[in-house]
Design a protein around this motif. Structure first.
Motif, PDB file in Angstrom:
ATOM      1  N   ILE A  97      67.966  20.461  18.596  1.00  0.00           N
ATOM      2  CA  ILE A  97      68.072  20.296  20.053  1.00  0.00           C
ATOM      3  C   ILE A  97      67.067  21.222  20.725  1.00  0.00           C
ATOM      4  N   PRO A  98      66.271  20.726  21.679  1.00  0.00           N
ATOM      5  CA  PRO A  98      65.292  21.590  22.365  1.00  0.00           C
ATOM      6  C   PRO A  98      65.954  22.830  22.952  1.00  0.00           C
ATOM      7  N   GLY A  99      65.373  23.982  22.652  1.00  0.00           N
ATOM      8  CA  GLY A  99      65.900  25.246  23.150  1.00  0.00           C
ATOM      9  C   GLY A  99      66.958  25.862  22.278  1.00  0.00           C
ATOM     10  N   ALA A 100      67.378  25.139  21.216  1.00  0.00           N
ATOM     11  CA  ALA A 100      68.453  25.660  20.368  1.00  0.00           C
ATOM     12  C   ALA A 100      68.019  26.928  19.644  1.00  0.00           C
ATOM     13  N   GLY A 101      66.745  26.988  19.264  1.00  0.00           N
ATOM     14  CA  GLY A 101      66.272  28.153  18.523  1.00  0.00           C
ATOM     15  C   GLY A 101      66.491  29.440  19.290  1.00  0.00           C
ATOM     16  N   ASN A 102      66.218  29.422  20.583  1.00  0.00           N
ATOM     17  CA  ASN A 102      66.418  30.625  21.400  1.00  0.00           C
ATOM     18  C   ASN A 102      67.888  31.002  21.486  1.00  0.00           C
ATOM     19  N   ILE A 103      68.744  29.980  21.591  1.00  0.00           N
ATOM     20  CA  ILE A 103      70.185  30.244  21.665  1.00  0.00           C
ATOM     21  C   ILE A 103      70.679  30.835  20.352  1.00  0.00           C
ATOM     22  N   ILE A 104      70.238  30.236  19.234  1.00  0.00           N
ATOM     23  CA  ILE A 104      70.644  30.732  17.922  1.00  0.00           C
ATOM     24  C   ILE A 104      70.191  32.176  17.736  1.00  0.00           C
ATOM     25  N   ASP A 105      68.942  32.454  18.114  1.00  0.00           N
ATOM     26  CA  ASP A 105      68.428  33.822  17.981  1.00  0.00           C
ATOM     27  C   ASP A 105      69.249  34.800  18.813  1.00  0.00           C
ATOM     28  N   ARG A 106      69.593  34.389  20.045  1.00  0.00           N
ATOM     29  CA  ARG A 106      70.362  35.283  20.912  1.00  0.00           C
ATOM     30  C   ARG A 106      71.742  35.549  20.339  1.00  0.00           C
ATOM     31  N   ILE A 107      72.389  34.500  19.829  1.00  0.00           N
ATOM     32  CA  ILE A 107      73.725  34.675  19.247  1.00  0.00           C
ATOM     33  C   ILE A 107      73.664  35.586  18.028  1.00  0.00           C
ATOM     34  N   GLU A 108      72.653  35.363  17.167  1.00  0.00           N
ATOM     35  CA  GLU A 108      72.528  36.200  15.986  1.00  0.00           C
ATOM     36  C   GLU A 108      72.248  37.650  16.366  1.00  0.00           C
ATOM     37  N   ASP A 109      71.387  37.850  17.367  1.00  0.00           N
ATOM     38  CA  ASP A 109      71.081  39.216  17.811  1.00  0.00           C
ATOM     39  C   ASP A 109      72.328  39.914  18.338  1.00  0.00           C
ATOM     40  N   GLU A 110      73.117  39.181  19.135  1.00  0.00           N
ATOM     41  CA  GLU A 110      74.337  39.776  19.688  1.00  0.00           C
ATOM     42  C   GLU A 110      75.334  40.104  18.588  1.00  0.00           C
ATOM     43  N   ALA A 111      75.484  39.192  17.622  1.00  0.00           N
ATOM     44  CA  ALA A 111      76.423  39.430  16.521  1.00  0.00           C
ATOM     45  C   ALA A 111      75.985  40.630  15.680  1.00  0.00           C
ATOM     46  N   GLN A 112      74.681  40.716  15.405  1.00  0.00           N
ATOM     47  CA  GLN A 112      74.186  41.833  14.605  1.00  0.00           C
ATOM     48  C   GLN A 112      74.327  43.154  15.343  1.00  0.00           C
ATOM     49  N   ALA A 113      74.067  43.143  16.638  1.00  0.00           N
ATOM     50  CA  ALA A 113      74.224  44.365  17.432  1.00  0.00           C
ATOM     51  C   ALA A 113      75.680  44.816  17.439  1.00  0.00           C
ATOM     52  N   HIS A 114      76.595  43.845  17.550  1.00  0.00           N
ATOM     53  CA  HIS A 114      78.022  44.172  17.530  1.00  0.00           C
ATOM     54  C   HIS A 114      78.417  44.778  16.179  1.00  0.00           C
ATOM     55  N   GLN A 115      77.913  44.178  15.090  1.00  0.00           N
ATOM     56  CA  GLN A 115      78.231  44.719  13.767  1.00  0.00           C
ATOM     57  C   GLN A 115      77.696  46.136  13.603  1.00  0.00           C
ATOM     58  N   LEU A 116      76.453  46.356  14.022  1.00  0.00           N
ATOM     59  CA  LEU A 116      75.871  47.696  13.890  1.00  0.00           C
ATOM     60  C   LEU A 116      76.653  48.726  14.697  1.00  0.00           C
TER      61      LEU A 116
END
Length: 459
Positions: free
Chosen positions: A117-136
């Motif tokens: 889906i157009p724009g999905a890559g940015n959303i996926i990256d943002r979700i992964e970044d937020e999840a990783q920041a929360h874990q750290l």
């Protein structure tokens, strides 16, 4: 809804509820089932089209119905309630197909479609970044409370690895090793990070420590064999991999790595045998076909090399290395047009690949297509303006077109960049001699002879 409507209830219960909804709404079980009937896959209700069986595709159906509910407030598609996101409709429809062969069969397929889906890559990256920041943050808090919390260190290292922050990941593993220096797994894990970092000496040190704690550990021996091979200690690598294969003759990775070690030693026949064993275990292994093809190329068996590379490209028609290697084989065979075609296809895959422009330029020069060759060499120099050989190659083509001024300028530049480039001295001497400037021509030839004795590889 996802669990209730698939495997949590027996088919008989669903059938009973579906047959008399009004009556069963008076019981708590009936009410619970009634709310999920709109999400139940047809194979659980016994009314599908085509082959009937319950599996992962049943969860996909329920997921699709749930998506429609979230998008339209109803589990079924309604033309008057088209979701605002037009790209969702074909995905959800593919999830809720009644005919099983038309339905997406796994969540891997769903994720693949969602990622398109157009724009999905940015959303996926943002979700992964937020999840990783929360874990750290969680791991940091635990370490502030207890600096010896080894699980927090390992978790933090894993997150840093996902973020490609290998130095931080290695640092956390180092702290974990200080806490538990007898844990061989920690040394293996840090060795893997060193390998990813292309730091093979510290990787070897960690693997030696791991083997000291767990002698004969197959995974560690295989890892050490790979590290030794990358350090060009091929005989030592082969000894480790021999031991791995003695214990497990069907270890595909050990066979491949040993084949690579034999290849680097120039023992191509032994490498061919190992790559062949890999292919028997995995007929889809692209690298084994490619490397076996390179063995045949180095043995001068071009037809066998073509067979291997054709098989590789049958499996992956846009494989960059496969196209490049087959182009080189065609070029060696004098089939210049086929070689040019392969190099051109490879450049469509990687338009900034300097080596491909040079190889296509050389092939065109050999086919007397010097204008086109000059264009390729010029593009290569645009990408890498400090490559002496490319100036020499372009100078040769200028010379063949009798563009002497341009040819000498390129030879001069090649020798500015590499004064030891014997062939450039020789070629410039020939160009001067061709112009009738015999005095300067012989002055260049002695340079070629002197450096040629030191740099035979330049020829």
């Amino acid at each position: 809804k996802l669990t209730d409507c698939t495997f949590s209830l027996k088919r008989a219960v669903l059938h009973a509820q579906a047959s008399d909804i009004a009556t069963h709404l008076h019981t708590s079980l009936g009410r619970a089932v009634a709310h999920t009937l709109g999400y139940v896959p047809p194979e659980l209700l016994g009314r599908p089209k085509g082959m009937i069986w319950v599996g992962p595709h049943s969860d996909i159906y329920a997921f699709g119905k749930l998506c429609w509910y979230l998008l339209t407030e109803h589990p079924d598609f309604r033309p008057d309630r088209e979701p605002a996101w037009e790209h969702w409709r074909p995905i959800v429809e593919a999830c809720t197909e009644w005919t099983l062969e038309k339905r997406i069969d796994s969540f891997g397929g769903v994720l693949g479609r969602l990622a398109e889906i157009p724009g999905a890559g940015n959303i996926i990256d943002r979700i992964e970044d937020e999840a990783q920041a929360h874990q750290l943050n969680e791991y940091t808090t635990k370490l502030e409370e207890n600096p010896q919390h080894i699980d927090a260190l390992l978790g933090g290292s894993a997150v840093y690895e996902q973020q490609q922050k290998l130095d931080e990941a290695i640092e956390d593993l180092g702290r974990a090793i200080e806490i538990d220096p007898r844990n061989a797994h920690l040394y293996r894990r840090r060795a893997n990070l060193h390998v990813r970092h292309e730091d093979f000496e510290p990787a070897l040190s960690d693997l030696n420590r791991a083997l000291g704690l767990e002698p004969g550990h197959m995974e560690t021996l295989a890892q050490r064999g790979y590290a030794l091979s990358r350090l060009r200690r091929y005989d030592d690598a082969i000894r480790d991999l021999d031991e791995v294969l003695r214990q497990n003759p069907r270890d595909e990775h050990a066979l491949f790595d040993r084949g690579n070690a034999y290849f680097c030693k120039g023992e191509y026949q032994k490498a061919i045998e190992d790559y062949g064993a890999v292919i028997r275990l995995d007929p889809q292994n692209l690298w084994a076909f490619g490397n076996r093809g390179k063995c045949y190329m180095n043995l001068g068996e071009s037809e066998k090399a073509l067979t291997e590379l054709n098989q590789l490209l049958k499996l992956d028609p846009v494989n960059l290395k496969g196209l490049q290697d087959r182009g080189n084989v065609y070029s060696d065979l004098g089939e210049h047009e086929k070689a040019i075609e392969d190099f051109t296809k490879a450049l469509e895959v990687e338009p900034q690949h300097v080596g491909l422009y040079i190889e296509r330029g050389l092939t065109r020069a050999n086919a007397n297509q010097h204008e086109e060759a000059i264009a390729d060499f010029s593009k290569a120099l645009e990408l890498n303006p400090e490559h002496a050989l490319t100036y020499m190659y372009r100078g040769n083509s200028y010379s063949d077109l009798n563009k002497i001024k341009e040819a000498i300028a390129d030879m001069d530049r090649a020798l500015e960049l590499d004064t030891q480039l014997a062939l450039a001295w020789y070629n410039r001497g020939n160009i001067h001699a061709h112009r009738g400037r015999v005095k300067r021509g012989p002055d260049d030839h002695p340079g070629a002879i002197e450096w040629g004795s030191r740099r035979t590889t330049a020829l």
